[in-house]
Design a protein around this motif. Structure first.
Motif, mmCIF file in Angstrom:
data_model
loop_
_atom_site.group_PDB
_atom_site.id
_atom_site.type_symbol
_atom_site.label_atom_id
_atom_site.label_comp_id
_atom_site.label_asym_id
_atom_site.label_seq_id
_atom_site.Cartn_x
_atom_site.Cartn_y
_atom_site.Cartn_z
ATOM 1 N N LYS A 5 0.854 -1.194 0.000
ATOM 2 C CA LYS A 5 0.000 0.000 0.000
ATOM 3 C C LYS A 5 0.885 1.237 0.000
ATOM 4 O O LYS A 5 1.809 1.350 0.808
ATOM 5 N N GLY A 220 -8.020 8.243 5.920
ATOM 6 C CA GLY A 220 -6.866 7.378 6.197
ATOM 7 C C GLY A 220 -7.141 5.915 5.890
ATOM 8 O O GLY A 220 -6.341 5.033 6.209
ATOM 9 N N ASP A 223 -5.030 2.268 4.257
ATOM 10 C CA ASP A 223 -4.332 1.216 5.023
ATOM 11 C C ASP A 223 -5.295 0.060 5.274
ATOM 12 O O ASP A 223 -4.946 -1.110 5.138
ATOM 13 N N LYS A 278 -0.967 8.386 13.446
ATOM 14 C CA LYS A 278 -1.571 8.549 12.131
ATOM 15 C C LYS A 278 -1.019 7.594 11.082
ATOM 16 O O LYS A 278 -1.679 7.328 10.076
HETATM 17 MG MG MG Z 1 -2.448 7.314 6.064
#
Ligand code: MG
Ligand code: ADP
Ligand code: ASP
Length: 463
Positions: A5, A220, A223, A278
């Motif tokens: 990723k 986010g 992931d 994060k």
């Molecule tokens: Mg990220």
């Protein structure tokens, strides 16, 4: 087989995509049968999952907000600038034919985005469903560029539309995956590509409902996408390529001396991600843990660095602490009721309110007469406060921060808490909690005190 990723900064511009190509190429070569050692690794893959170009999601949500405010001209101009940037980055595709195909795709995607934005600017309202459709453009286009860039650099790659394989509920802007449906679709689409020695390339973060309506997994979330793909396909490793050398002992933006944690357990990584680190989306570890797949965090600018390896268990580091997580912009809700607090069913009623408004609480502390909880997502807070006021006194305080120390050594060290409190210094503590597992201690303090407190705690335990 590996799932790789690449986050926003790892696909931000032509130079970043060129680095990505070399990482994918090296992964393929490493997976070839090793004649000397006689090992035969799975030669298929890798599967590549990418984020939007760095900053693109913020831009897309920004122009959605402009449309919602009726600023049609401003939003249109920002769509144009974003298209321009994508076309510039697509210049990394060396093959003329492939590049023109991608340019045509970009033209179509941003063209329909412009039409959607124009309509929403008239309505002056952007529903969560449209927010998802707008945000998804970032990953759909970046993945298309990366697939063509790989192909034109001699790495056989095939673009996969994430909406065809990632099936989610209809909870727009933070839709959980439907794992059985996703597993079936991923296997149907990806296994033939892998068997043909192609590298499947798809956007993270994006999915669709069973009816085909575009959704996203939450900010986010790429992931998380990578971990879901890894678990569904049975990958042997999930690699998260980002812009730092791995999971660090603290947020490097607040503590510049933070250093890499070479190994973490799934539990530690989940806790750190949950409390605001994060570099990893909080849900990422769950699918990996369920299938016991190692997760590695690596730096796409320094591919040679060892990164952080996350597995079921790890050897002891000899340190009481593994890392310090922090989360800003936290709100505390204090609920007190002298009459009712200890009464049977009170807590059930209280948490029922949060559940009813689909808002999760992170840290909870109780005293004789009050319960305090922290909330991250304050969108539904006014209604929550209203409902709570029906049976208790309620106040809320903004501008707080959570500081959470995580480490397997906390429970074996009788002096730990006194060292921690001494290192914190003269900071007013709003809440303090230690769970029964005693792998972490969580403290809520004023946001303005966070940088100093974090630096002192880090200095005490990692210097
Ligand atoms: Mg990220
Ligand atoms: P990506 O775009 O690759 O997904 P993110 O911006 O989501 O990257 O996450 C990487 C960033 O997380 C780093 O640049 C760093 O500033 C931040 N970060 C905060 N806390 C930590 C930590 N403890 N370890 C590593 N990175 C952290
Ligand atoms: N592009 C999305 C975001 O910025 C998802 C991700 O990068 O993981 O939130």
């Amino acid at each position: 087989m590996f799932v790789l990723k690449f986050g926003g900064t790892s696909v931000a511009d032509r130079a970043a995509i060129t680095r990505l190509i070399e990482i994918v190429r090296a992964t393929r070569q490493a997976a070839l049968p090793n004649v000397l050692v006689g090992t035969q690794q799975d030669p298929r893959g890798p599967i590549v999952v990418v984020s939007a170009l760095g900053g693109a999601t913020d831009r897309l949500l920004g122009l959605a907000a402009q449309a919602g405010a009726g600023d049609a001209d401003g939003a249109r101009e920002n769509v144009r600038l974003l298209l321009e940037r994508h076309v510039e980055v697509a210049g990394v595709i060396t093959d003329d034919g492939l590049r023109s195909e991608v340019e045509a795709y970009l033209g179509r995607e941003f063209g329909s985005l412009a039409r959607v934005i124009a309509a929403l600017a008239v309505l002056e309202e952007v529903s969560p469903r449209w927010l998802d459709a707008i945000a998804a453009v970032g990953e759909l286009t970046s993945s298309r560029i990366v697939a063509a860039a790989l192909e034109s650099s001699g790495v056989p790659a095939e673009w996969v539309d994430a909406r065809k394989v990632m099936v989610t509920t209809a909870e727009h802007t933070a839709a959980p995956p439907l794992m059985d449906e996703t597993e079936a679709k991923l296997n149907y689409e990806l296994i033939p590509l892998l068997a043909a020695r192609q590298v499947p390339v798809m956007g993270g973060f994006v999915g669709a409902t069973v009816d085909g309506v575009t959704t996203t997994l939450g900010r986010g979330g790429s992931d998380y996408s990578a971990a879901i793909v890894g678990a569904c396909i049975g990958a042997s490793e999930i690699q998260i390529w980002t812009d730092v050398d791995g999971m660090l002992t603290a947020d490097p933006r607040l503590v510049p001396s933070a250093r890499v944690v070479p190994q973490l357990s799934f539990d530690e990584a989940s806790e750190l991600a949950y409390f605001g680190v994060k570099v990893l989306h909080p849900a990422t570890i769950l699918p990996a843990m369920a299938k016991n797949i190692p997760v590695r965090i690596l730096n796409s600018r320094r591919a040679e660095a060892l990164g952080t390896l996350i597995t079921a268990s790890r050897p002891s580091s000899g340190l009481p602490l593994t890392a310090v997580a922090s989360k800003r912009n936290v709100t505390v809700v204090d609920i007190s009721s002298t009459r009712m607090l200890m009464a049977h069913g009170f807590l059930h009623k209280l948490f029922g309110v949060f559940e009813h408004h689909a808002t999760s609480v992170d840290v909870v502390t109780t005293s004789e007469v009050s319960v305090s909880v922290t909330v991250d997502d304050v969108r539904r807070l006014p209604r929550i406060l209203e409902d709570l006021k029906a049976f208790a006194e309620v106040t809320s305080t903004r501008d707080l921060a959570v500081l959470c120390v995580v480490g397997e050594g906390i429970k074996g060290d009788a002096t730990f808490v006194s060292r921690l409190l001494k290192a914190l210094g003269p900071v007013p503590i709003r809440m303090l909690s230690q769970a029964s597992e005693r792998r972490n201690i969580t403290i809520v303090i004023p946001d303005a005190d966070l940088p100093g407190a974090l630096t002192r705690v880090h200095e005490e335990f990692f210097a």
